[in-house]
Design a protein around this motif. Structure first.
Motif, short mmCIF file in Angstrom:
data_model
loop_
_atom_site.label_atom_id
_atom_site.label_comp_id
_atom_site.label_asym_id
_atom_site.label_seq_id
_atom_site.Cartn_x
_atom_site.Cartn_y
_atom_site.Cartn_z
N LEU A 1 -21.05 20.07 -18.39
CA LEU A 1 -21.00 18.61 -18.44
C LEU A 1 -19.56 18.12 -18.60
CD1 LEU A 1 -24.11 17.82 -20.67
CD2 LEU A 1 -23.90 17.62 -18.19
N LEU A 2 -18.78 18.83 -19.41
CA LEU A 2 -17.39 18.43 -19.59
C LEU A 2 -16.61 18.59 -18.29
CD1 LEU A 2 -15.32 17.42 -21.63
CD2 LEU A 2 -14.82 19.79 -22.23
N THR A 3 -16.91 19.65 -17.54
CA THR A 3 -16.27 19.84 -16.24
C THR A 3 -16.60 18.68 -15.30
OG1 THR A 3 -16.35 22.24 -16.46
CG2 THR A 3 -16.09 21.36 -14.24
N LEU A 4 -17.88 18.29 -15.26
CA LEU A 4 -18.28 17.15 -14.43
C LEU A 4 -17.55 15.88 -14.85
CD1 LEU A 4 -22.16 17.58 -14.06
CD2 LEU A 4 -20.38 18.15 -12.41
N ALA A 5 -17.47 15.64 -16.16
CA ALA A 5 -16.85 14.41 -16.66
C ALA A 5 -15.36 14.36 -16.30
CB ALA A 5 -17.05 14.31 -18.17
N ILE A 6 -14.64 15.45 -16.57
CA ILE A 6 -13.20 15.45 -16.30
C ILE A 6 -12.93 15.37 -14.81
CG2 ILE A 6 -11.08 16.81 -16.51
CD1 ILE A 6 -12.03 15.54 -19.12
N SER A 7 -13.73 16.09 -13.99
CA SER A 7 -13.56 16.04 -12.53
C SER A 7 -13.79 14.62 -12.02
CB SER A 7 -14.52 17.01 -11.86
OG SER A 7 -14.32 18.33 -12.30
N THR A 8 -14.81 13.96 -12.57
CA THR A 8 -15.09 12.58 -12.16
C THR A 8 -13.94 11.65 -12.53
OG1 THR A 8 -17.47 12.96 -12.46
CG2 THR A 8 -16.72 10.68 -12.37
N LEU A 9 -13.42 11.78 -13.75
CA LEU A 9 -12.31 10.93 -14.17
C LEU A 9 -11.07 11.16 -13.32
CD1 LEU A 9 -12.63 11.11 -18.08
CD2 LEU A 9 -13.14 9.16 -16.59
N ILE A 10 -10.80 12.42 -12.99
CA ILE A 10 -9.65 12.72 -12.14
C ILE A 10 -9.84 12.09 -10.77
CG2 ILE A 10 -8.42 14.57 -10.95
CD1 ILE A 10 -8.91 16.33 -13.40
N GLY A 11 -11.07 12.20 -10.21
CA GLY A 11 -11.32 11.59 -8.90
C GLY A 11 -11.16 10.08 -8.93
N ILE B 1 -3.06 14.74 -16.57
CA ILE B 1 -3.04 14.52 -15.12
C ILE B 1 -3.04 13.02 -14.81
CG2 ILE B 1 -4.37 14.78 -12.99
CD1 ILE B 1 -5.29 17.50 -14.01
N LEU B 2 -3.94 12.30 -15.46
CA LEU B 2 -4.04 10.85 -15.20
C LEU B 2 -2.80 10.11 -15.66
CD1 LEU B 2 -7.77 10.31 -16.22
CD2 LEU B 2 -6.83 10.49 -13.92
N PHE B 3 -2.25 10.52 -16.80
CA PHE B 3 -1.06 9.84 -17.31
C PHE B 3 0.12 10.02 -16.35
CE2 PHE B 3 2.92 10.00 -19.72
CZ PHE B 3 2.91 8.74 -20.29
N VAL B 4 0.35 11.25 -15.92
CA VAL B 4 1.45 11.51 -14.99
C VAL B 4 1.21 10.81 -13.66
CG1 VAL B 4 2.70 13.30 -13.72
CG2 VAL B 4 2.04 13.69 -16.10
N LEU B 5 -0.05 10.82 -13.19
CA LEU B 5 -0.39 10.21 -11.91
C LEU B 5 -0.07 8.72 -11.89
CD1 LEU B 5 -1.77 10.55 -9.12
CD2 LEU B 5 -3.94 10.06 -10.25
N HIS B 6 -0.38 8.04 -12.99
CA HIS B 6 -0.21 6.59 -13.03
C HIS B 6 1.11 6.16 -13.67
CE1 HIS B 6 -4.20 5.36 -11.56
NE2 HIS B 6 -4.64 6.47 -12.14
N SER B 7 2.02 7.09 -13.89
CA SER B 7 3.31 6.75 -14.48
C SER B 7 4.45 6.92 -13.47
CB SER B 7 3.57 7.63 -15.71
OG SER B 7 2.60 7.41 -16.69
N LYS B 8 4.13 6.77 -12.21
CA LYS B 8 5.13 6.99 -11.16
C LYS B 8 6.37 6.13 -11.37
CE LYS B 8 5.80 6.47 -6.16
NZ LYS B 8 5.15 6.11 -4.88
N GLY B 9 6.15 4.83 -11.60
CA GLY B 9 7.30 3.93 -11.77
C GLY B 9 8.09 4.24 -13.01
N ARG B 10 7.39 4.49 -14.13
CA ARG B 10 8.09 4.77 -15.39
C ARG B 10 8.87 6.07 -15.30
NH1 ARG B 10 2.80 3.82 -17.10
NH2 ARG B 10 2.39 1.68 -17.77
N ILE B 11 8.26 7.09 -14.71
CA ILE B 11 8.95 8.37 -14.59
C ILE B 11 10.17 8.23 -13.70
CG2 ILE B 11 8.73 10.73 -13.69
CD1 ILE B 11 5.81 10.66 -14.57
#
Length: 446
Positions: free
Chosen positions: A10-20, A121-131
């Motif tokens: 279930l945790l794999t499903l949840a994290i995979s869904t959030l990443i998607g 993963i999500l933090f780095v993905l959505h921090s393009k401008g800040r990085i």
């Protein structure tokens, strides 16, 4: 009781869904709609990795074989993407491979680690401008200095002997010192790391800041230096005396939190004894700062003065020098800074040892008060990890007395370099803090 495979699945499903979902939102924000996969694709990636890894007897081999089968399809997608859209970005491909690994991670690591993995993963993905902004601000010299420090902390520190040498000239030197080579360098590494945190916050994350943020972040780097700079700012920006005084008290509040961090690092058990007192003192300083600033804040022009070098001191009052670069200019990780701190640490440790030999507890209390007239960090670390033969009450008493004395030094700095109103407002907060600290040290820590 659920079967042991249910929670990881279930945790794999949840994290995979959030990443998607996170990748889809990223593509939409970038106005890219014809991209690799959907949310379901990433859920299937996570499920595939989980199920292959679970095959009895050959799970690890099957997982690697599955990755080898996926990679050609990803390469076909990537080659078409580069050829048709002239876009060489690898975000989608890399995140697909990372999602594929979530199953084995869920099965073999604590669940909090997989959550941390997905959030990262999500933090780095959505921090393009800040990085991008952060990396654009980095200078080559900063990167080289940071690499040197990583070598010192990660390579040299483990090689330094934990036991003092007994033979030769070095043996004679360390037979006098109450600290070992490892303790000296550990003190340098820990202190420079904390100061570097303040430096990064000042220089790269909050380069243009008002007085309040200067006090808050500057207190992490060095509360004494921050108070000195803020006092000078109160003269440079007339009419902002209350804000400068509040910022000074915030720097003092950060000093107590910094002391608590040092105690927790070097003697974790003592943090539970002195922690409440330090937190109360920090809260009192911050509370008085907020009380001073209870009126509607006045917006200041951007303040980008250099705390360490104070290079703009010669500028005309009320102005900032043209072309002046923001934030701290002296990196605390520079080798010269580290060596100077090591020298100060050894000197203070040696002085403390002989004061204890000849003057006992009274001498330690007097020395604690005297060192408050300078940087108290070397002294604090020397009593925390030095082989001085003193008990817990004496250690905590020395730290509290040194902080009280340092507050009196800050009051003197504020009167010398700041406006009278700023100094009076700051002194109303710092002098009682020093008095409370002394009473606590004498009565509660006997």
């Amino acid at each position: 009781m659920l079967p042991p495979q249910v929670a990881p699945f279930l945790l794999t499903l949840a994290i995979s869904t959030l990443i998607g979902i996170g990748l889809r939102d990223y593509y939409e924000s970038e106005k890219k709609f014809d991209t690799f996969g959907t949310v379901r694709t990433f859920v299937f990636f996570g499920m595939l990795g989980f199920m292959l890894y679970q095959i009895p007897g050959v799970g690890q081999f099957a997982f690697l074989l599955g990755m080898a089968a996926i990679v050609p399809f990803l390469l076909v997608y990537y080659s078409n993407k580069v050829r048709q859209k002239k876009s060489p970005g690898l975000i989608g491909v890399l995140i697909a491979l990372l999602t594929y690994t979530t199953g084995p991670v869920a099965l073999n690591q604590p669940h909090w680690f997989l959550v941390l993995f997905g959030v990262s993963i999500l933090f780095v993905l959505h921090s393009k401008g800040r990085i991008r902004v952060f990396t654009d601000r980095l200078e080559t010299g900063e990167v080289v200095t940071a690499c040197k420090f990583l070598a010192i902390a990660g390579v040299i520190l483990p090689l330094i002997p934990a036991v003092s040498p007994t033979l030769g000239a070095m043996g004679r030197v360390f037979s006098v010192l109450p600290v070992t080579p490892r303790q000296i360098w550990m003190a340098v590494v820990i202190t420079m790391s904390i100061s570097y945190l303040g430096y990064v916050l000042q220089t790269y994350l909050f380069p243009r800041k008002g007085l309040m943020l200067t006090g808050l972040i500057g207190g992490v780097y060095s509360s004494t230096v921050a108070v000195l700079v803020l006092a000078k700012k109160s003269k440079r920006y007339p009419g902002h005396d209350d804000e400068a005084a509040a910022a000074i008290l915030l720097a003092v509040s950060m000093m107590y939190l910094r002391l608590l961090v040092l105690v927790s690092i070097f003697r974790f058990g003592l943090a539970f004894q002195v922690g409440p007192a330090l937190l109360v003192l920090a809260g009192l300083a911050a509370g008085h700062a907020l009380w001073i600033r209870r009126k509607e804040p006045v917006v200041l022009p951007p303040l980008i003065e250099d705390i360490q070098t104070q290079a703009s001191d010669e500028a005309a009052p009320g102005t900032l020098p043209e072309g002046h670069e923001p934030a701290l200019r002296k990196n605390p990780l520079e080798i010269n800074s580290a060596l100077f701190f090591a020298f100060m640490f050894v000197a203070v440790s040696l002085a403390t040892k002989y004061v204890l030999i000849y003057y006992k507890g009274l001498g330690l209390r007097m020395l604690s008060f005297l060192v408050g007239c300078s940087d108290i960090t070397p002294f604090v670390i020397s009593v925390l990890q030095g082989n001085l033969g003193i008990g817990t009450p004496q250690i905590l008493q020395a730290i509290i007395i040194a902080s009280a004395s340092n507050n009196l030094l800050k009051v003197a700095y504020t009167y010398m370099f700041g406006t009278r109103r700023t100094a009076n407002q700051a002194a109303i907060g710092m002098v009682p803090l020093a008095a409370i600290s002394m009473v606590y040290a004498i009565l509660a820590l006997r």
